[in-house]
Enzyme design. Structure first.
Site, mmCIF file in Angstrom:
data_model
loop_
_atom_site.group_PDB
_atom_site.id
_atom_site.type_symbol
_atom_site.label_atom_id
_atom_site.label_comp_id
_atom_site.label_asym_id
_atom_site.label_seq_id
_atom_site.Cartn_x
_atom_site.Cartn_y
_atom_site.Cartn_z
ATOM 1 N N HIS A 157 17.644 2.150 -9.752
ATOM 2 C CA HIS A 157 17.141 2.264 -11.116
ATOM 3 C C HIS A 157 17.239 0.961 -11.895
ATOM 4 C CE1 HIS A 157 16.413 6.593 -11.179
ATOM 5 N NE2 HIS A 157 17.456 6.692 -10.386
ATOM 6 N N ARG A 313 1.358 4.336 -3.988
ATOM 7 C CA ARG A 313 1.676 2.910 -4.008
ATOM 8 C C ARG A 313 1.433 2.210 -2.679
ATOM 9 N NH1 ARG A 313 7.174 4.170 -7.517
ATOM 10 N NH2 ARG A 313 6.114 4.355 -9.539
#
Length: 483
Positions: A157, A313
């Protein structure tokens, strides 16, 4: 060269096009790696031989699995003017002031997937419900605790966050499984595709964060019953409801608990195993945060979203991913696992088409090497990126000196061998009272590692990974946090 042509039938046919692009030396090195791969033997070899294998494989990955995306427009700069890390990641690379900084393109380990399958083939919610959703909590035994899990969460993150588009996507669960889904449908923003103005990789994704190591917060995870077990220093255990720990209010609550109590609590809880049917249920109805840490208006099914995001992606599916890593692809489900229940479930979702298998599912279904918490395929990416992060960071190379860290700080780093040393420096009474294990990443009440009089270079490699490679990489990171 004639010798190589003679040996070409030895190469797996699906890897020959990759070898054809290699230099003469790299081709020779690939033959060595490929021979060991066919024997499935590198992790059973003495450490010194296994290390040679990994050194060769790492060299090949550095040559063929580090792809720059977009133009390099940075400038050289005077590193002495920046004796500290910057918030946006500029002036961190030894010779370029923008590489790895906020708002630059994310690099790739291989070209975007060439798969012809659609984004909903098979449906991401079907994959999540039939292969990822937790049936019962499966932990790692005493091998890893929640501190190790939090470290991984922190990196993911804090380092990588793709820039999103303004267009929203909605995923609806198919009727045949919708009754068992926490969310029948959910919305999220597309990943923004940005032109690279390059003829090779025409589009890329911008990183809204910076991947360099830096001081930041540590995230927490919860057990299946949606509680974080908090143990105070008198030994009393309490359960904190999940909804009291998420979001900004959850951050405030955790900050009042204190570092010592959090470490003791996380150290005594085993983290979940990376395996199928173990995805936390509460994460399938999650109020996610935006880049500013604010609650988003729409909850998401993270298990479904992760499958969709990989496809969106251009992340290669499992078999294509292995080919790009110069690994032998699977040809049937039995090559992936010997678990009959898993094989049946894979067949139900993907049929007989092993090329359809999603990367995340494959990594969790893959037979694991003894002692490994992650799959071999994931380990090879770890092998490449973990060392690359150190080599490309001037604060671990050219600026790793007392001028940057101070004399005392550098002494601390050089004399620290394990995370246990770091924690003991700050909380000596806590480690004495609560930690019986040898590694702070193991469950703290586990028995210490027995003495081993076999020389390090003669031990099986999987033990070195558990007790040396992983702890050292974690210590480097945590030292930057606690110094």
């Amino acid at each position: 060269m004639a010798c190589f042509l003679f040996l070409s039938p030895f190469i797996h046919p699906q890897l020959q096009h990759i070898v054809a692009k290699m230099t003469l030396l790299d081709t020779l090195l690939f033959y060595v790696v490929h021979f060991v791969d066919k024997l499935e033997a590198w992790h059973r070899l003495p450490v010194i031989i296994g290390a040679v294998y990994l050194g060769i494989r790492r060299h090949l990955h550095q040559r063929y699995n580090l792809l720059h995306v977009g133009e390099i427009n940075g400038q050289r700069y005077n590193t002495e003017e920046f004796a500290h890390r910057t918030a946006d990641g500029t002036c961190n690379h030894p010779s370029d002031d923008t590489i790895g900084s906020q708002g630059t393109f994310l690099g790739r380990n291989m070209p975007p997937s060439t798969s012809s399958y659609g984004l909903l083939e098979p449906h991401p919610t079907v994959v999540a419900s039939k292969l990822l959703a937790r049936k019962k909590f499966i932990d790692n035994g005493k091998q890893f605790n929640m501190i190790a899990c939090s470290w991984i969460q922190f990196m993911i993150h804090d380092w990588v966050d793709h820039l999103e588009d303004t267009e929203q996507i909605e995923i609806r669960a198919p009727d045949e499984i919708s009754s068992g889904c926490p969310l029948k449908s959910f919305k999220f923003f597309k990943t923004k595709k940005v032109s690279t103005e390059s003829p090779h990789l025409k589009n890329g994704s911008l990183n809204t964060r910076t991947p360099w190591w830096k001081q930041h917060c540590i995230y927490f995870s919860l057990q299946e019953d949606d509680k974080l077990y908090m143990t105070n220093c008198s030994g009393y255990e309490s359960r904190v409801p999940m909804w009291e720990l998420v979001g900004i209010e959850g951050d405030r609550k955790l900050s009042t608990i204190g570092m010592e109590q959090m470490l003791v609590s996380l150290g005594h809880q085993a983290c979940g195993a990376l395996t199928l049917w173990n995805y936390p249920s509460w994460m399938r109805n999650l109020v996610a945060h935006d880049i500013n840490g604010e609650d988003r208006p729409d909850p998401v099914d993270m298990a479904t979203l992760e499958i969709y995001r990989d496809r969106e992606r251009g992340v290669a599916r499992y078999n294509e991913f292995r080919r790009n890593l110069m690994m032998i692809p699977i040809s049937k489900w039995e090559d992936l696992t010997d678990d009959d229940e898993v094989i049946e479930a894979l067949h139900e979702v993907y049929g007989e088409d092993v090329e359809k298998l999603d990367l995340q599912v494959g990594l969790q279904a893959e037979k694991k090497i003894k002692g490994f918490a992650i799959s071999e395929t994931a380990f090879f990416i770890f092998l490449l990126i973990a060392s690359r992060r150190l080599e490309a960071d001037r604060f671990f190379t050219s600026n790793f000196n007392s001028k940057t860290y101070t004399k005392k700080g550098l002494e601390w780093v050089n004399k620290t061998e394990t995370l246990k040393d770091v924690i003991d420096r700050h909380f000596p009474e806590m480690t004495k009272k609560w930690m019986t294990c040898s590694s702070a990443f193991s469950v703290w009440d586990s028995m210490p590692t027995p003495a081993n009089y076999i020389p390090l270079y003669l031990r099986p490699f999987h033990l070195i990974f558990i007790y040396l490679v992983l702890p050292i990489s974690m210590v480097i990171w945590l030292s930057t946090i606690l110094l």
